[in-house]
Design a protein around this motif. Structure first.
Motif, PDB file in Angstrom:
ATOM      1  N   ILE A  73       9.059 -28.426  -6.918  1.00  0.00           N
ATOM      2  CA  ILE A  73       8.114 -28.739  -5.844  1.00  0.00           C
ATOM      3  C   ILE A  73       8.217 -27.732  -4.703  1.00  0.00           C
ATOM      4  N   ALA A  74       9.345 -27.010  -4.615  1.00  0.00           N
ATOM      5  CA  ALA A  74       9.424 -25.902  -3.673  1.00  0.00           C
ATOM      6  C   ALA A  74       8.617 -24.703  -4.170  1.00  0.00           C
TER       7      ALA A  74
ATOM      8  N   PRO B 292       3.300 -25.263   3.784  1.00  0.00           N
ATOM      9  CA  PRO B 292       2.738 -24.181   4.598  1.00  0.00           C
ATOM     10  C   PRO B 292       3.772 -23.284   5.274  1.00  0.00           C
ATOM     11  N   ASN B 293       5.075 -23.454   4.943  1.00  0.00           N
ATOM     12  CA  ASN B 293       6.105 -22.938   5.831  1.00  0.00           C
ATOM     13  C   ASN B 293       6.734 -21.608   5.452  1.00  0.00           C
ATOM     14  N   ASP B 294       6.942 -21.382   4.145  1.00  0.00           N
ATOM     15  CA  ASP B 294       7.738 -20.244   3.707  1.00  0.00           C
ATOM     16  C   ASP B 294       9.036 -20.185   4.515  1.00  0.00           C
ATOM     17  N   GLY B 295       9.804 -21.257   4.410  1.00  0.00           N
ATOM     18  CA  GLY B 295      11.030 -21.313   5.191  1.00  0.00           C
ATOM     19  C   GLY B 295      12.054 -22.234   4.569  1.00  0.00           C
ATOM     20  N   PRO B 296      13.309 -22.137   5.010  1.00  0.00           N
ATOM     21  CA  PRO B 296      14.416 -22.859   4.385  1.00  0.00           C
ATOM     22  C   PRO B 296      14.559 -24.288   4.887  1.00  0.00           C
ATOM     23  N   VAL B 297      15.330 -25.070   4.128  1.00  0.00           N
ATOM     24  CA  VAL B 297      15.843 -26.362   4.594  1.00  0.00           C
ATOM     25  C   VAL B 297      17.243 -26.137   5.128  1.00  0.00           C
ATOM     26  N   LEU B 298      17.459 -26.462   6.394  1.00  0.00           N
ATOM     27  CA  LEU B 298      18.789 -26.475   6.991  1.00  0.00           C
ATOM     28  C   LEU B 298      19.165 -27.927   7.263  1.00  0.00           C
ATOM     29  N   PHE B 299      20.416 -28.250   7.023  1.00  0.00           N
ATOM     30  CA  PHE B 299      20.832 -29.650   7.099  1.00  0.00           C
ATOM     31  C   PHE B 299      21.301 -30.076   8.489  1.00  0.00           C
TER      32      PHE B 299
ATOM     33  N   THR C  35      18.896 -27.812  -0.549  1.00  0.00           N
ATOM     34  CA  THR C  35      18.732 -26.535   0.140  1.00  0.00           C
ATOM     35  C   THR C  35      18.608 -25.381  -0.861  1.00  0.00           C
ATOM     36  N   GLY C  36      19.242 -25.522  -2.039  1.00  0.00           N
ATOM     37  CA  GLY C  36      19.126 -24.495  -3.066  1.00  0.00           C
ATOM     38  C   GLY C  36      17.750 -24.404  -3.690  1.00  0.00           C
ATOM     39  N   SER C  37      16.888 -25.374  -3.407  1.00  0.00           N
ATOM     40  CA  SER C  37      15.544 -25.361  -3.989  1.00  0.00           C
ATOM     41  C   SER C  37      14.744 -24.150  -3.555  1.00  0.00           C
ATOM     42  N   ALA C  38      15.124 -23.513  -2.453  1.00  0.00           N
ATOM     43  CA  ALA C  38      14.429 -22.294  -2.015  1.00  0.00           C
ATOM     44  C   ALA C  38      14.502 -21.200  -3.070  1.00  0.00           C
ATOM     45  N   LEU C  39      15.493 -21.260  -3.961  1.00  0.00           N
ATOM     46  CA  LEU C  39      15.609 -20.273  -5.033  1.00  0.00           C
ATOM     47  C   LEU C  39      14.523 -20.456  -6.093  1.00  0.00           C
TER      48      LEU C  39
END
Length: 456
Positions: free
Chosen positions: A270-271, A166-173, A374-378
């Protein structure tokens, strides 16, 4: 929403038809300009173009076939629009390298490859965030930022299913349950809007109390579980409640450390789509995974990412109790990443199905696997790119062959495309500029009959 981004080719065709139709209207109005050079009008308005080649008697596009027959190679054409001889050329490694190519470079970008030059997963998470979410205005600000543990890839990987919905947002570590100043600064820059529940930050796994106190100004939601399988089942249930259904299709991967490179192949998919990720391990199917699969009432469609060495046949037999299980081909992580990029199940629409030109890819070295999370956002925005491993930062024979398969060619005009584009998530110590240059050349549109790269 996720399932609509795979129709780029169809939309492109629709635009082309519209353009041709507008051209016919202009001719009817007496605006006849340069018909001999307008290839679309030649194909679609044959009655008005008296210079049409007489060989086009069948009323459809024979120009492509005519060019092939000029060299007598029609019988040798493969499914990708170029001859087998040219495919062999495309799939060959270069023989003569320039030793000076990486000297005194002012930047590391090339025309077909966007490089994210970061040497740590935390930095890469920020780089990817800034690439995908400029956050210049409301429409490209994220809803929710996911803070995930870099030292727990199993939980961080599962969290990528929440990148799109539901987020439309990145993963930050986070590292060791702590949030760095750089990540906090990026969080402030993004200024997340909140998802439908109002959540602005999701915190995955264990986090220090001091770190949580740094998030006081945000509305946060925390997720954790005792083990990887339980965490995956928790996220699967959470996601199913959000979409008000339990998706029958699901990806299955192993949570074991030696399966890491196989399992991470799931990240971009899955992203991108609605499928969850559930874990098996060396002992078979954990009870938490079994419980999640039981909710699919025997109709689960399971797609396994792992060779026989990491997901054995006994485990597959156990999974069959809950539905149908299919292993994606590939005896190595790199091979499987390529096969998944090509794979498509028409019934469930699982798989990228990228076997033709005109797509994006995301390259990561097997030496830096955490970059994949984190690259999965691509896979979610932009080029909607699948992950393809570079084994130890190099290009294998299998990858050369795949790049040849999807290399675009043009008949008359390179401006007609289609074009490929890739991302490279690696610093130059991990993947050299020379490797990037080879990738860039292998992605370049080329003439069908040796006219050169992008020329007439």
């Amino acid at each position: 929403m996720k399932k609509k981004y795979s129709f780029i080719t169809i939309l492109s065709a629709a635009f082309l038809i519209t353009a041709c139709a507008e051209g016919e209207d202009n001719n009817t109005a007496g605006n006849e300009m340069d018909n001999n050079n307008n290839h679309n009008m030649e194909e679609n308005n044959a009655e008005d173009n008296h210079n049409m080649n007489e060989d086009n008697e069948e009323g459809h596009d024979n120009n492509h076939m005519d060019d092939q027959n000029e060299e007598g190679s029609n019988d040798e054409m493969n499914d990708h629009g170029h001859s087998e001889e040219q495919h062999e050329e495309f799939a060959s490694a270069p023989e003569n390298m320039n030793e000076n190519a990486s000297d005194n470079l002012m930047h590391f970008q090339t025309k077909n490859v966007t490089r994210l030059e970061a040497d740590s997963p935390v930095d890469m998470s920020i780089y990817t965030s800034q690439l995908v979410w400029p956050a210049t205005h409301e429409e490209n600000q994220p809803g929710t930022v996911i803070l995930a543990p870099v030292d727990d890839w199993q939980k961080s990987l599962v969290s990528t299913t929440l990148i799109h919905h539901p987020n439309d947002g990145p993963v930050l570590f986070m590292e060791d349950g702590d949030i760095s100043e750089e990540v906090l600064t990026e969080l402030e820059r993004l200024n997340p809007k909140g998802n439908d529940n109002g959540t602005e930050v999701m915190v995955i796994g264990e986090v220090q109390d001091d770190a949580l106190s740094q998030l006081d100004e945000y509305s946060i939601e925390e997720f954790d579980a005792d083990n990887a399988a339980a965490f995956a089942a928790e996220i699967d249930e959470y996601f199913s409640e959000l979409v008000d259904e339990v998706p029958e299709a699901v990806l299955i991967a192993s949570s074991e450390e030696d399966a890491k490179l196989y399992s991470l192949i799931a990240s971009n998919w899955i992203a991108h789509m609605n499928e969850s990720l559930l874990y098996v391990d060396d002992n078979g199917v954990p009870e938490e995974t079994a419980g999640a699969l039981e909710k699919r009432d025997g109709e689960a469609k399971m797609f396994l990412l792992g060779s026989e060495e990491v997901i054995g046949e006994d485990t597959i037999d156990a999974l069959q109790e809950y539905g149908e299980a299919e292993r994606i081909d590939g005896d190595s992580p790199e091979e499987m990443s390529i096969e998944f990029a090509k794979y498509r199940d028409e019934e469930t629409t699982v798989g990228w199905g990228q076997e033709e030109p005109g797509h994006g890819l995301s390259f990561i070295s097997t030496e830096t696997p955490e970059m994949a999370i984190t690259g999965s956002a691509l896979g979610h925005l932009g080029k909607h790119a699948p992950l393809v491993w570079l084994e130890d930062g190099e290009i294998s024979d299998g990858l050369y062959d795949y790049l040849a398969d999807i290399r675009p060619t043009f008949e008359d005009d390179p401006m007609d495309g289609p074009y490929n584009h890739t991302y490279l998530l690696a610093d130059t110590d991990t993947v050299t500029f020379e490797i990037q240059g080879i990738l860039d050349e292998k992605l370049e549109i080329a003439g069908e009959h040796g006219e050169g790269h992008g020329g007439h």
